[in-house]
Design an enzyme around this catalytic site. Structure first.
Site, PDB file in Angstrom:
ATOM      1  N   TYR A  92      -0.663  36.670  47.910  1.00  0.00           N
ATOM      2  CA  TYR A  92      -1.301  37.734  48.705  1.00  0.00           C
ATOM      3  C   TYR A  92      -2.803  37.776  48.444  1.00  0.00           C
ATOM      4  O   TYR A  92      -3.596  38.026  49.348  1.00  0.00           O
ATOM      5  CB  TYR A  92      -0.671  39.099  48.397  1.00  0.00           C
ATOM      6  CG  TYR A  92       0.681  39.276  49.028  1.00  0.00           C
ATOM      7  CD1 TYR A  92       0.802  39.668  50.359  1.00  0.00           C
ATOM      8  CD2 TYR A  92       1.845  39.043  48.313  1.00  0.00           C
ATOM      9  CE1 TYR A  92       2.046  39.820  50.951  1.00  0.00           C
ATOM     10  CE2 TYR A  92       3.096  39.188  48.890  1.00  0.00           C
ATOM     11  CZ  TYR A  92       3.184  39.577  50.220  1.00  0.00           C
ATOM     12  OH  TYR A  92       4.415  39.716  50.802  1.00  0.00           O
ATOM     13  N   LYS A 152       6.940  33.606  53.262  1.00  0.00           N
ATOM     14  CA  LYS A 152       5.957  33.079  52.327  1.00  0.00           C
ATOM     15  C   LYS A 152       6.587  32.954  50.954  1.00  0.00           C
ATOM     16  O   LYS A 152       7.500  33.739  50.674  1.00  0.00           O
ATOM     17  CB  LYS A 152       4.695  33.961  52.263  1.00  0.00           C
ATOM     18  CG  LYS A 152       4.896  35.476  52.155  1.00  0.00           C
ATOM     19  CD  LYS A 152       5.673  36.108  51.054  1.00  0.00           C
ATOM     20  CE  LYS A 152       5.319  35.908  49.628  1.00  0.00           C
ATOM     21  NZ  LYS A 152       6.264  36.632  48.724  1.00  0.00           N
TER      22      LYS A 152
HETATM   23  P1  NAD Z   1      16.941  37.759  47.748  1.00  0.00           P
HETATM   24  O1  NAD Z   1      17.426  37.100  46.515  1.00  0.00           O
HETATM   25  O2  NAD Z   1      17.124  39.217  47.878  1.00  0.00           O
HETATM   26  O3  NAD Z   1      17.606  37.064  49.020  1.00  0.00           O
HETATM   27  C1  NAD Z   1      17.709  35.670  49.149  1.00  0.00           C
HETATM   28  C2  NAD Z   1      18.855  35.337  50.066  1.00  0.00           C
HETATM   29  O4  NAD Z   1      18.995  33.921  50.134  1.00  0.00           O
HETATM   30  C3  NAD Z   1      20.200  35.905  49.561  1.00  0.00           C
HETATM   31  O5  NAD Z   1      20.894  36.494  50.626  1.00  0.00           O
HETATM   32  C4  NAD Z   1      20.929  34.683  49.060  1.00  0.00           C
HETATM   33  O6  NAD Z   1      22.330  34.795  49.187  1.00  0.00           O
HETATM   34  C5  NAD Z   1      20.389  33.593  49.979  1.00  0.00           C
HETATM   35  N1  NAD Z   1      20.536  32.259  49.438  1.00  0.00           N
HETATM   36  C6  NAD Z   1      20.893  31.185  50.147  1.00  0.00           C
HETATM   37  N2  NAD Z   1      21.005  30.110  49.358  1.00  0.00           N
HETATM   38  C7  NAD Z   1      20.725  30.516  48.121  1.00  0.00           C
HETATM   39  C8  NAD Z   1      20.681  29.848  46.858  1.00  0.00           C
HETATM   40  N3  NAD Z   1      20.969  28.532  46.733  1.00  0.00           N
HETATM   41  N4  NAD Z   1      20.328  30.561  45.776  1.00  0.00           N
HETATM   42  C9  NAD Z   1      20.000  31.859  45.875  1.00  0.00           C
HETATM   43  N5  NAD Z   1      20.045  32.549  47.056  1.00  0.00           N
HETATM   44  C10 NAD Z   1      20.403  31.875  48.150  1.00  0.00           C
HETATM   45  O7  NAD Z   1      15.397  37.358  47.887  1.00  0.00           O
HETATM   46  P2  NAD Z   1      14.342  38.054  48.838  1.00  0.00           P
HETATM   47  O8  NAD Z   1      13.556  39.043  48.064  1.00  0.00           O
HETATM   48  O9  NAD Z   1      14.997  38.500  50.086  1.00  0.00           O
HETATM   49  O10 NAD Z   1      13.323  36.819  49.111  1.00  0.00           O
HETATM   50  C11 NAD Z   1      13.640  35.822  50.071  1.00  0.00           C
HETATM   51  C12 NAD Z   1      12.326  35.219  50.608  1.00  0.00           C
HETATM   52  O11 NAD Z   1      11.563  36.244  51.222  1.00  0.00           O
HETATM   53  C13 NAD Z   1      11.411  34.605  49.548  1.00  0.00           C
HETATM   54  O12 NAD Z   1      10.790  33.452  50.044  1.00  0.00           O
HETATM   55  C14 NAD Z   1      10.367  35.678  49.284  1.00  0.00           C
HETATM   56  O13 NAD Z   1       9.118  35.164  48.864  1.00  0.00           O
HETATM   57  C15 NAD Z   1      10.262  36.300  50.660  1.00  0.00           C
HETATM   58  N6  NAD Z   1       9.822  37.720  50.603  1.00  0.00           N
HETATM   59  C16 NAD Z   1       8.784  38.101  51.382  1.00  0.00           C
HETATM   60  C17 NAD Z   1       8.354  39.402  51.363  1.00  0.00           C
HETATM   61  C18 NAD Z   1       7.230  39.839  52.256  1.00  0.00           C
HETATM   62  O14 NAD Z   1       6.770  40.963  52.139  1.00  0.00           O
HETATM   63  N7  NAD Z   1       6.782  39.004  53.181  1.00  0.00           N
HETATM   64  C19 NAD Z   1       8.953  40.324  50.518  1.00  0.00           C
HETATM   65  C20 NAD Z   1      10.036  39.913  49.732  1.00  0.00           C
HETATM   66  C21 NAD Z   1      10.461  38.589  49.791  1.00  0.00           C
END
Ligand code: NAD
Length: 372
Positions: free
Chosen positions: A224, A139
């Site tokens: 949420y 999401k």
């Molecule tokens: P994060 O920054 O920790 O991870 C993102 C990942 O994407 C990294 O490994 C990064 O290297 C990669 N990536 C690939 N291409 C990229 C680019 N061009 N620029 C930046 N990063 C790139 O972020 P996250 O917290 O893991 O969030 C990722 C997704 O998960 C988001 O859509 C967020 O909304 C979702 N999320 C959901 C929940 C939940 O509880 N459902 C919780 C946290 C995050």
């Protein structure tokens, strides 16, 4: 598992018989048993985006019964190597963003879980769908309804399932409240309050970069309360009003919302009052009230344990790591066609995006925006 039980009952066999199956060639040839084995096979998942949430999902999947992490897609070779060691992932199931389309030739991967920044979900999800694999997408499913619709259409055309990582839809206390509301325990539901927020840190992160986030707190955490209003009330909103407050225009640039309060009206007469913010910590509360009673949950959508009570007493359902339940349930949805209590499909993700578009429009125009 249900079929396994039914079969055992039908055959008049005890669970002990199960342990003898490899030694019994007649059993192995039994048609019902073959079906049963196929049904119990795990959903073999590759995670795309090995960031903080991807890591959380991977760890939670260690305890899954129906879903198994078997592959990775990442642009960082050192992360791939570390994950291979940690999760026993074979080299043939490792891809980067240039090669992942080749996943179509890999029969050992059923689905890809897209956990990359919001602004990349559309491209990545459609890429996965075109490679013939089921898509689980984090999401918000996309950054606006137009992109979300393109994803739904692409997955439909590719005949693959599209699911959205709405982990709360499978959380036990949340489901308990939803069932109580369905059962009429709160009477006619007339009010929902959803408060969702945390203080965002590093100003250079992708969450504060419009190109990659598609917005601000609303996209990330406010969703949420939007989604919660819908599953708690059990109806779709018909109008929205919204007001934005921005105290730090340097950190929260054009298009990146800091705080938005928004209100919904529902066809049955209920209203919702919600807050989405990147400037308040420990803000995570749902409150539902009807003519007969209430439910309140705080925390309501964090990683848990979720805490809550109703006018009938405390919610006591045990905590299970959300992502473990989610992935097992998603395996059952994809492999067995199981219908979840609250949908997690692309249409569900799209509804939230239509509402987010309307909230941003309401902020901009100051007007009540209708939702059809
Ligand atoms: P994060 O920054 O920790 O991870 C993102 C990942 O994407 C990294 O490994 C990064 O290297 C990669 N990536 C690939 N291409 C990229 C680019 N061009 N620029 C930046 N990063 C790139 O972020 P996250 O917290 O893991 O969030 C990722 C997704 O998960 C988001 O859509 C967020 O909304 C979702 N999320 C959901 C929940 C939940 O509880 N459902 C919780 C946290 C995050």
């Amino acid at each position: 598992m249900k079929n396994r039980r039914i079969f055992l009952q039908k055959a008049g066999l005890s669970a002990l018989a199960l342990n003898l199956t490899p030694l019994n060639p007649l059993w192995a040839l039994n048609e019902e048993n073959i079906m049963n084995v196929a049904e119990d096979k795990p959903l073999r998942v590759a995670i795309m985006g090995l960031g903080s949430y991807g890591t959380r999902v991977a760890n939670a999947m260690k305890d899954c019964k129906r879903a198994k992490l078997v592959g990775v897609i990442s642009g960082t070779p050192s992360k791939i190597e570390a994950w291979q060691k940690e999760y026993g992932i074979p080299a043939k199931n490792c891809y980067n963003y240039e090669t992942y389309h080749q996943i179509k030739d890999n029969p050992d991967i059923d689905a890809v879980y897209v956990i990359t920044p919001n602004g990349l979900h559309k491209e990545h999800a459609i890429g996965v769908a075109n490679a013939g694999k089921h898509v689980i997408c984090e999401k918000p499913m996309a950054v606006n309804a137009k992109e979300g619709k393109e994803m739904v259409d692409a997955c439909h055309a590719a005949r693959v399932k599209l699911l959205v990582g709405y982990r709360m839809h499978f959380e036990a206390k949340t489901q308990e409240v939803i069932k109580m509301r369905m059962n009429g325990d709160f009477g006619k539901v007339l009010f929902f309050q959803g408060l969702s927020g945390f203080v965002i840190g590093d100003p250079t992160q992708w969450r504060l970069n419009y190109e990659l986030s598609g917005g601000g707190a609303m996209m990330d955490i406010g969703i949420y309360s939007i989604n919660g209003a819908r599953y708690m009330i059990g109806e779709e909103p018909i109008w929205v009003t919204a007001q934005e407050t921005k105290n730090d225009p340097v950190k929260f640039k054009e298009g990146v919302d800091e705080t938005i309060q928004f209100q919904f009206g529902f066809p049955g007469g209920a209203v919702a009052s919600c807050l989405s913010t990147y400037s308040m910590n420990n803000l995570d509360k749902f409150f539902l009230n009807g003519t007969k009673g209430f439910a309140e949950m705080q925390p309501s959508t964090g990683y848990g344990p979720i805490e809550g009570r109703t006018n009938k007493g405390p919610l006591t359902n045990p905590h299970v790591t959300h992502q473990t339940t989610q992935m097992d349930e998603m395996a059952a949805i994809i492999l067995d066609g199981k219908k979840p209590l609250v949908p997690v499909d692309g249409e569900e993700g799209l509804r939230d995006l239509v509402i987010i578009d309307a909230i941003y429009k309401a902020v901009k125009t100051g007007e009540k925006v209708g939702l059809v």
